[in-house]
Design a protein around this motif. Sequence first.
Motif, PDB file in Angstrom:
ATOM      1  N   ILE A 155      -2.695   0.911  -4.458  1.00 14.92           N
ATOM      2  CA  ILE A 155      -2.394   2.292  -3.731  1.00 14.92           C
ATOM      3  C   ILE A 155      -3.563   3.018  -2.987  1.00 14.92           C
ATOM      4  CG2 ILE A 155      -0.227   2.658  -5.167  1.00 14.92           C
ATOM      5  CD1 ILE A 155      -1.876   4.460  -6.914  1.00 14.92           C
ATOM      6  N   ILE A 156      -3.289   3.404  -2.004  1.00 16.40           N
ATOM      7  CA  ILE A 156      -4.661   4.109  -1.606  1.00 16.40           C
ATOM      8  C   ILE A 156      -4.575   5.585  -1.431  1.00 16.40           C
ATOM      9  CG2 ILE A 156      -5.173   2.069   0.055  1.00 16.40           C
ATOM     10  CD1 ILE A 156      -3.998   3.661   2.290  1.00 16.40           C
ATOM     11  N   GLY A 157      -5.722   6.266  -1.566  1.00 19.38           N
ATOM     12  CA  GLY A 157      -5.617   7.907  -1.584  1.00 19.38           C
ATOM     13  C   GLY A 157      -6.063   8.491  -3.001  1.00 19.38           C
ATOM     14  N   ALA A 204      -9.514   0.805   2.493  1.00 20.60           N
ATOM     15  CA  ALA A 204      -9.502   2.459   2.264  1.00 20.60           C
ATOM     16  C   ALA A 204     -10.090   2.958   1.053  1.00 20.60           C
ATOM     17  CB  ALA A 204      -8.107   2.848   2.261  1.00 20.60           C
ATOM     18  N   ILE A 205     -10.706   3.796   0.924  1.00 26.65           N
ATOM     19  CA  ILE A 205     -11.175   4.345   0.038  1.00 26.65           C
ATOM     20  C   ILE A 205     -10.693   5.714  -0.448  1.00 26.65           C
ATOM     21  CG2 ILE A 205     -13.333   5.264  -1.047  1.00 26.65           C
ATOM     22  CD1 ILE A 205     -13.345   2.390  -1.100  1.00 26.65           C
ATOM     23  N   PRO A 206     -10.293   6.397  -1.571  1.00 27.82           N
ATOM     24  CA  PRO A 206     -10.159   5.289  -2.905  1.00 27.82           C
ATOM     25  C   PRO A 206      -8.964   4.485  -2.748  1.00 27.82           C
ATOM     26  CG  PRO A 206      -9.763   7.737  -3.301  1.00 27.82           C
ATOM     27  CD  PRO A 206      -9.805   7.487  -1.969  1.00 27.82           C
ATOM     28  N   THR A 207      -8.990   3.406  -3.479  1.00 29.82           N
ATOM     29  CA  THR A 207      -7.924   2.531  -3.679  1.00 29.82           C
ATOM     30  C   THR A 207      -7.772   2.160  -5.366  1.00 29.82           C
ATOM     31  OG1 THR A 207      -8.176   1.561  -1.437  1.00 29.82           O
ATOM     32  CG2 THR A 207      -7.037  -0.090  -3.444  1.00 29.82           C
ATOM     33  N   VAL A 208      -6.716   2.199  -5.656  1.00 27.30           N
ATOM     34  CA  VAL A 208      -6.458   1.865  -7.081  1.00 27.30           C
ATOM     35  C   VAL A 208      -5.710   0.428  -6.984  1.00 27.30           C
ATOM     36  CG1 VAL A 208      -5.118   2.207  -9.209  1.00 27.30           C
ATOM     37  CG2 VAL A 208      -6.446   4.231  -7.969  1.00 27.30           C
ATOM     38  N   VAL A 209      -6.358  -0.680  -7.768  1.00 25.89           N
ATOM     39  CA  VAL A 209      -5.859  -1.919  -7.819  1.00 25.89           C
ATOM     40  C   VAL A 209      -5.054  -1.911  -9.348  1.00 25.89           C
ATOM     41  CG1 VAL A 209      -5.703  -4.369  -7.637  1.00 25.89           C
ATOM     42  CG2 VAL A 209      -7.163  -2.834  -5.978  1.00 25.89           C
ATOM     43  N   ARG A 210      -3.620  -2.231  -9.294  1.00 29.77           N
ATOM     44  CA  ARG A 210      -3.306  -2.493 -10.625  1.00 29.77           C
ATOM     45  C   ARG A 210      -3.330  -4.002 -10.887  1.00 29.77           C
ATOM     46  NH1 ARG A 210       3.198  -2.433 -11.863  1.00 29.77           N
ATOM     47  NH2 ARG A 210       2.906  -4.793 -11.126  1.00 29.77           N
ATOM     48  N   LEU A 262       0.964  -1.182  -0.018  1.00 21.94           N
ATOM     49  CA  LEU A 262      -0.154  -0.050   0.063  1.00 21.94           C
ATOM     50  C   LEU A 262       0.959   1.264   0.181  1.00 21.94           C
ATOM     51  CD1 LEU A 262      -2.710  -1.099   2.513  1.00 21.94           C
ATOM     52  CD2 LEU A 262      -3.101  -0.899   0.198  1.00 21.94           C
ATOM     53  N   GLU A 263       0.728   2.003  -0.982  1.00 19.58           N
ATOM     54  CA  GLU A 263       1.369   3.416  -1.112  1.00 19.58           C
ATOM     55  C   GLU A 263       0.355   4.381  -0.769  1.00 19.58           C
ATOM     56  OE1 GLU A 263       4.831   5.267  -0.953  1.00 19.58           O
ATOM     57  OE2 GLU A 263       4.880   3.273  -1.858  1.00 19.58           O
ATOM     58  N   GLU A 264       0.604   5.233  -0.003  1.00 24.87           N
ATOM     59  CA  GLU A 264      -0.430   6.258   0.329  1.00 24.87           C
ATOM     60  C   GLU A 264      -0.364   7.259  -0.650  1.00 24.87           C
ATOM     61  OE1 GLU A 264       0.099   8.566   3.806  1.00 24.87           O
ATOM     62  OE2 GLU A 264      -2.199   9.437   3.767  1.00 24.87           O
ATOM     63  N   THR A 265      -1.293   7.738  -1.462  1.00 25.26           N
ATOM     64  CA  THR A 265      -1.011   8.751  -2.591  1.00 25.26           C
ATOM     65  C   THR A 265      -1.651  10.042  -2.291  1.00 25.26           C
ATOM     66  OG1 THR A 265      -3.075   7.990  -3.874  1.00 25.26           O
ATOM     67  CG2 THR A 265      -0.657   7.028  -4.332  1.00 25.26           C
ATOM     68  N   GLY A 266      -2.669   9.991  -1.061  1.00 26.98           N
ATOM     69  CA  GLY A 266      -3.264  11.300  -1.007  1.00 26.98           C
ATOM     70  C   GLY A 266      -4.344  10.887  -0.056  1.00 26.98           C
TER      71      GLY A 266
END
Lengths: 564, 125
Positions: free
Chosen positions: B100-102, B85-91, A105-109
């Motif tokens: 990744i979250i956020g 967590a929301i939003p989450t992008v799943v590759r 998990l990378e936090e991007t915002g």
Amino acid sequence: MSSRRDPLPKAPTGILGFDEITEGGLPRGRPTLICGGAGCGKTLFAMEFLVRGATQFEEPGVFIAFEESAEELTQNVASLGFDLDELVAHEQLALDFVAIERNELEETGDFDLSGLFIRLGYAIDSIGAKRVVLDTLEAIFAGLPNPVILRAELRRLLRWLKDKGVTAIVTGERGDGQLTRQGLEEYVSDCVITLDHQQREQTWTRRLRVVKYRGSSHGTNDYPFLIDAQGLSVTPITSISLDHPVSTERISSGIARLDSMLGEAGYFRGSSVLVSGTAGTGKSSLAGHFASAACARGERVLYFAFEESPSQIQRNLSAIGLDLAHWADQGLLQFHATRPSFAGLEMHLSLIHRAVEQFAPSVVILDPLNSFISGDNALEVKGMLTRLIDFLKTHQITALFTSLTTGGESLERTDSAISSLIDTWLLLMAVNTGGERNRALSILKSRGMAHSNQTREFLITNDGIELREVYLGPDGVLTGSARAAQEAAEESERLARQQEIERRRRDLERRRAVLDAQITALRQEFEAQEAETIALIDRERERETQRQQDRASMASLRRADPSQ
Amino acid sequence: MNQPDQDDNDAPRSEPGTIDWDGQDLTGDENWTLRLYVAGQTPKSLNAFANLQALCEKHLAGRYRIEVIDLLEQPQLAQGDQILAIPTVVRRLPLPIRKIIGDLSDVERALVGLDLRPSPPEKRD
């Protein structure tokens, strides 16, 4: 519900003992925090809450696991007899494993935990759950970045659970200086329970404590609890009130003479009896009599032995004519033999509780009590006994405890700590006189009955216990051969007295015979005189008649004037 | 739990609740499939979508597909990809799966998280 004045509604957990100490269970519709160190039983507590809720109270539950997968959980609790697969199949339980791997998990915002809310909400709605467990919620702190957001979300989550109206358990790991690592106790304000696993005197004991329970009274002690094949059981240390019912029914002690010493009837049902004495004074034999008598009445007896094995007890008692094996075979008598060192006090107490709940006896025997005392834990032992006696009394179970008094101690000292809890206290003594060691029994106290104040000699014979009168001599109580000598002396005295009476009686007989003989002689003499006198009178009368006849014949001869 | 679709590796088909970003040919090796999980049309999710789209246009022009899953509509899909967590992008493609979250406002971290090498080589960690 808070708008009404009703007491706080509660959701029963179904966990043995827990609902008693919390007076009904967990706060319904509110979250409860359960915290403790690793391996203290948090997950099991939470799972049992759900399983019992689903099976006993028709409240389906959702288990959100952050640490174990559904398969692992199912396997782990199978040993407690919980079949999660079946509950899931019947829609009584929903399991969701939330796996968080931080490195992915990378936090991007900016983010929030809506995903968790949605999953939880979906699980709740899919089975109409009334109960929710989040185990261990703190795992999100380890798995997700940005604690600031997480804390805000946590607060929102607990608020949301309340709004949903579900009774929730949130578990947390114990932290340094606070109840949980992440300070979850700040968010869960209604009910906080800590679980603990402590070592004391080389034994480990699980303990539970209700730290806080808003809007409800609750027990505040450390309650020991037990995890075994039936799940958890918590031992309420002290019952909250002293309001157990009392019985006026009397039950036999198994020894007729002892019954008559106890106000002619024996012990009260539901009372606590303490038999104390030095080594070899026959405490276990007395207990054996009581057990045997109870079984003969068809009552169940639970015998906790802490120093001897059941077979040894049975053999020893069969030597004095008590066949306990027979009652054990009939299922009326159950032995539980454990070493005192096998577990901590609390564990023992929990075990006793569980055994009593399962076997439902009317008589419980603990033999002996004081093997629990090691070092300076006397205070704890007292606390344990208080709880035990309270528990047995509320169940109307008659309890007999034996207590070994060590030599050199005052006979009444060791037990003084618990004497206030005891209703009937029998003291067994060894009396040393004339080169002999004899046993004596006296009743130190017996509440609510006119009991004998006499000391009795206590004999263990092939046919059981026998109680004898004791003799008070100039040197004190006479027992054993001194008593026998006294008895012999009295017997010969009695014989002598009897002979004297006999002699006097014979003397009287003889005198009466003499008297009778004299009376007979006198009467015979009198009769002789009487006969003689009568004969004399007769003769005289005949003579007179003769004389007149003679005179008449003379006159006739003289032709005398008849008118003369 | 059911997966949203069985064949999203090669079929640019629309599923309920998913949006194909464009109708481009997605058969090459370098095709990317990204799934964006949101919960309703919140500013945060709209933001995330816009950021993701911009990022893809810049680095993956013509070889990516974005599926948007609204968990309010399909809550059962949250379990499959372990969404918390929301939003989450799943590759989802290329493998391995990365998350990744956020809201992807931090482009650098988003690129690192998605393991997307930016065209001008830069720091990765």
